[in-house]
Scaffold this motif. Structure first.
Motif, PDB file in Angstrom:
ATOM      1  N   ARG A 113     103.422 -13.119  16.005  1.00 41.77           N
ATOM      2  CA  ARG A 113     103.368 -11.653  15.996  1.00 41.77           C
ATOM      3  C   ARG A 113     102.832 -11.078  14.691  1.00 41.77           C
ATOM      4  NH1 ARG A 113     109.108 -10.664  19.044  1.00 41.77           N
ATOM      5  NH2 ARG A 113     108.319 -11.195  21.105  1.00 41.77           N
ATOM      6  N   GLU A 114     103.088 -11.795  13.588  1.00 38.60           N
ATOM      7  CA  GLU A 114     102.656 -11.317  12.275  1.00 38.60           C
ATOM      8  C   GLU A 114     101.907 -12.443  11.548  1.00 38.60           C
ATOM      9  OE1 GLU A 114     106.083  -9.951  10.109  1.00 38.60           O
ATOM     10  OE2 GLU A 114     106.940  -9.048  11.905  1.00 38.60           O
ATOM     11  N   PRO A 115     100.739 -12.790  12.027  1.00 39.07           N
ATOM     12  CA  PRO A 115     100.021 -13.910  11.409  1.00 39.07           C
ATOM     13  C   PRO A 115      99.572 -13.585   9.986  1.00 39.07           C
ATOM     14  CG  PRO A 115      98.632 -12.823  13.026  1.00 39.07           C
ATOM     15  CD  PRO A 115      99.993 -12.204  13.130  1.00 39.07           C
ATOM     16  N   ASN A 116      99.775 -14.519   9.087  1.00 38.76           N
ATOM     17  CA  ASN A 116      99.305 -14.391   7.709  1.00 38.76           C
ATOM     18  C   ASN A 116      98.049 -15.253   7.619  1.00 38.76           C
ATOM     19  OD1 ASN A 116      98.787 -14.409   4.994  1.00 38.76           O
ATOM     20  ND2 ASN A 116     100.820 -15.107   4.389  1.00 38.76           N
ATOM     21  N   LEU A 117      96.908 -14.635   7.740  1.00 39.67           N
ATOM     22  CA  LEU A 117      95.659 -15.360   7.851  1.00 39.67           C
ATOM     23  C   LEU A 117      94.921 -15.514   6.529  1.00 39.67           C
ATOM     24  CD1 LEU A 117      94.439 -13.770  11.190  1.00 39.67           C
ATOM     25  CD2 LEU A 117      95.732 -15.884  10.861  1.00 39.67           C
ATOM     26  N   ARG A 118      95.505 -15.047   5.455  1.00 38.39           N
ATOM     27  CA  ARG A 118      94.884 -15.164   4.135  1.00 38.39           C
ATOM     28  C   ARG A 118      95.735 -16.044   3.254  1.00 38.39           C
ATOM     29  NH1 ARG A 118      90.949 -11.155   2.618  1.00 38.39           N
ATOM     30  NH2 ARG A 118      90.747  -9.678   4.304  1.00 38.39           N
ATOM     31  N   GLY A 122     100.239 -18.885  -4.908  1.00 39.68           N
ATOM     32  CA  GLY A 122     101.618 -18.555  -5.246  1.00 39.68           C
ATOM     33  C   GLY A 122     102.436 -17.984  -4.108  1.00 39.68           C
ATOM     34  N   ARG A 123     101.902 -17.962  -2.899  1.00 41.72           N
ATOM     35  CA  ARG A 123     102.687 -17.419  -1.776  1.00 41.72           C
ATOM     36  C   ARG A 123     103.318 -18.508  -0.985  1.00 41.72           C
ATOM     37  NH1 ARG A 123     100.358 -12.643   1.538  1.00 41.72           N
ATOM     38  NH2 ARG A 123     102.529 -12.338   1.920  1.00 41.72           N
TER      39      ARG A 123
END
Length: 123
Positions: A113-118, A122-123
């Motif tokens: 639902r909330e893809p983190n594509l970048r 440090g994340r």
């Protein structure tokens, strides 16, 4: 396949295989294939495809290649049987898997639902 029949439902019989390496599609009524696949990671095996074929609910598609040694296939069967026994005795063991990998179990619903594509350092 014979070794796993006592602990898993074999959804597609061997004679239905059409590829050079026979597909073993197994299911368990107690939990979905994701838990089994994630527990296999803890036991040193690459997780098989889950939810495939799509017409078999909660399935794992296991495709050992003809280049796998019998010892490797026996070790895989031992791991699958261990997982089935763990699921009966203490289901939390497989529901919390993987515990030995660098990344623990992810929230797959949130990821979808909330893809983190970048990627960010440090994340």
């Amino acid at each position: 396949m014979k070794r796993l029949e006592q602990d898993y439902d074999v959804a597609v019989p061997a004679r239905a295989c059409t590829s050079a390496c026979c597909r073993l599609v197994v299911t368990r009524s107690w939990r979905d294939g994701d838990d089994i696949a994630k527990r296999l990671l803890d036991l040193g095996f690459y997780a098989p495809s889950t939810y495939f074929p799509l017409i078999v609910e909660e399935a794992l598609m296991i495709e050992p290649t003809e280049t796998e040694a019998k010892e490797t296939l026996d070790a895989f069967c031992d791991a699958m049987i261990q997982i089935a026994r763990e699921a009966e005795a203490n289901p939390a063991v497989i529901h919390e898997a993987p515990v030995t990998t660098a990344v623990r179990r992810l929230d797959q619903t949130k990821a979808a639902r909330e893809p983190n594509l970048r990627w960010t350092r440090g994340r």
